[in-house]
Design an enzyme around this catalytic site. Structure first.
Site, mmCIF file in Angstrom:
data_model
loop_
_atom_site.group_PDB
_atom_site.id
_atom_site.type_symbol
_atom_site.label_atom_id
_atom_site.label_comp_id
_atom_site.label_asym_id
_atom_site.label_seq_id
_atom_site.Cartn_x
_atom_site.Cartn_y
_atom_site.Cartn_z
ATOM 1 N N GLU A 1 8.616 7.522 -12.561
ATOM 2 C CA GLU A 1 9.124 6.333 -12.921
ATOM 3 C C GLU A 1 10.282 6.451 -13.756
ATOM 4 O OE1 GLU A 1 8.054 2.923 -12.242
ATOM 5 O OE2 GLU A 1 6.727 3.887 -10.724
ATOM 6 N N ASP B 1 2.284 -2.203 -5.390
ATOM 7 C CA ASP B 1 2.157 -1.032 -6.078
ATOM 8 C C ASP B 1 2.299 -1.271 -7.544
ATOM 9 O OD1 ASP B 1 1.305 1.737 -6.430
ATOM 10 O OD2 ASP B 1 3.605 2.257 -7.051
ATOM 11 N N SER B 2 1.978 -0.417 -8.654
ATOM 12 C CA SER B 2 2.288 -0.457 -9.992
ATOM 13 C C SER B 2 3.893 -0.303 -10.139
ATOM 14 C CB SER B 2 1.422 0.663 -10.816
ATOM 15 O OG SER B 2 1.843 1.756 -10.335
ATOM 16 N N CYS C 1 -1.505 1.756 -3.655
ATOM 17 C CA CYS C 1 -1.560 2.246 -4.938
ATOM 18 C C CYS C 1 -3.038 2.613 -5.043
ATOM 19 C CB CYS C 1 -1.427 1.403 -5.782
ATOM 20 S SG CYS C 1 -1.867 1.889 -7.612
ATOM 21 N N CYS D 1 -2.124 9.744 -4.672
ATOM 22 C CA CYS D 1 -1.320 8.666 -5.511
ATOM 23 C C CYS D 1 -0.190 8.559 -4.696
ATOM 24 C CB CYS D 1 -0.953 9.548 -6.736
ATOM 25 S SG CYS D 1 0.412 8.332 -7.901
ATOM 26 N N HIS E 1 2.770 7.835 -5.429
ATOM 27 C CA HIS E 1 3.842 8.339 -5.944
ATOM 28 C C HIS E 1 4.336 9.670 -5.540
ATOM 29 C CE1 HIS E 1 3.769 4.838 -8.784
ATOM 30 N NE2 HIS E 1 5.088 5.332 -9.217
HETATM 31 N N1 DGL Z 1 1.044 4.766 -7.147
HETATM 32 C C1 DGL Z 1 -0.068 4.608 -7.715
HETATM 33 C C2 DGL Z 1 -1.236 5.320 -7.307
HETATM 34 O O1 DGL Z 1 -1.318 5.507 -6.005
HETATM 35 C C3 DGL Z 1 0.338 5.025 -9.172
HETATM 36 C C4 DGL Z 1 -0.554 4.645 -10.270
HETATM 37 C C5 DGL Z 1 0.132 4.473 -11.705
HETATM 38 O O2 DGL Z 1 0.816 3.525 -11.854
HETATM 39 O O3 DGL Z 1 -0.164 5.604 -12.615
HETATM 40 O O4 DGL Z 1 -2.033 5.642 -7.973
#
Ligand code: DGL
Length: 292
Positions: free
Chosen positions: A176, A28-29, A91, A210, A212
């Site tokens: 974050e 993931d990011s 992600c 998402c 997150h």
């Molecule tokens: N968890 C990522 C997603 O599902 C987050 C993306 C991001 O870094 O903006 O899109």
């Protein structure tokens, strides 16, 4: 035995890999993929995993197609180098902007026997049963919304569903930066949900597109009308991965099963471990890694 703690005791990647493992890579990011990892490990505890968070370059959701693709490919190659045979892009933004190109253009040359899976397709497969009105809302990053991946995939599988999307550019940065429980976060969550419901008041189920966003679950439910279904992806993706491994025994055999987990971050280890421990409700150790 506490698998999570035992497998992290030395916190050393070489020791982890030295046991001859072929872990499943979860990428993931940032921290969001931890919500997927948690459910995958509950469903498939016997496998080994490497979690890689590109925290130094998060968020991806406001970045261009080219940049998200480049960063995601770097992460996939790194996870392959570390022995992963199978990588899950936990992600949505990476799944929307990079998965298809990696599967179709890069994998045949890198290694046709390895696999990269995403989170959008399994979510779309599961979504129809959550809505009575057939009006579904999507909350996601600007990148995922702009890619149009959800409406396109939903059209292929469930023509009767009407999907309305709302991009939430600030939700990932709030999480974050560990600001998601603040009053400032409430303002933006309420605003995006009101926009979504104004665009389609018949929505009775909302997809969290998402990884997150499950961290905002209580607040999202608070601002939605009572009875609205909120669809988080963790269990759906875990079930889909389990099904994939059952249908692909050749891949299943190549994935090692010692119940281990190792965490990697492109940010500082201290920052990652303290935040990740909050999200996972467990003490973890991580190692720093460079992607290029
Ligand atoms: N968890 C990522 C997603 O599902 C987050 C993306 C991001 O870094 O903006 O899109």
């Amino acid at each position: 035995m506490n698998i999570l703690r035992d497998s992290n005791e030395d916190g050393n990647l070489n020791a982890f890999l030295g046991r001859g493992g072929a872990p499943i890579g979860i990428f993931d990011s940032g921290y969001g993929g931890l919500t997927i990892l948690e459910k995958i490990r509950e469903r498939l505890p016997e496998y080994d995993y490497i979690y890689l968070g590109d925290n130094a370059r998060t968020p991806y959701g406001t970045r261009s197609f080219e940049v998200v693709y480049k960063y995601t490919l770097q992460a996939v190659i790194k996870l392959f180098e570390l022995g992963c045979q199978l990588v899950v892009l936990a992600c949505n933004t990476a799944s929307a902007k990079a998965l298809r190109t990696i599967q179709q253009r890069d994998l045949p040359t890198i290694d046709p026997n390895r696999r990269v899976l995403g989170v959008i397709r399994p979510t779309v497969e599961a979504v129809a049963k959550f809505s009575y009105s057939q009006h579904i809302g999507l909350l996601a990053t600007p990148g995922t919304v702009q890619s149009n991946s959800y409406p396109l995939e939903i059209k292929k599988l469930h023509q009767q569903l009407i999907v309305t999307s709302e991009a939430c550019p600030l939700w990932v940065p709030l999480i974050e930066n560990n600001e998601h429980n603040s009053e400032g976060a409430d303002y933006f969550i309420k605003k995006n949900i009101e926009n979504l419901l104004r665009a389609d008041p018949l929505i009775d189920a909302v997809m969290l597109g998402c990884t997150h966003y499950p961290l905002l679950m209580n607040k999202i439910k608070h601002f939605l009308p009572a009875g609205t279904q909120v669809i988080a992806q963790g269990e759906i993706v875990a079930e889909s991965l389990s099904d994939y491994l059952r249908r692909h025994p050749e891949m299943d055999q190549r994935c090692s099963k010692m119940g281990g987990i190792h965490y990697l971050t492109t940010e500082s280890v201290e920052k990652f471990t303290s935040s990740a421990s909050i999200f996972l409700h467990a003490e973890i150790q991580a190692e720093h890694i460079e992607l290029e």
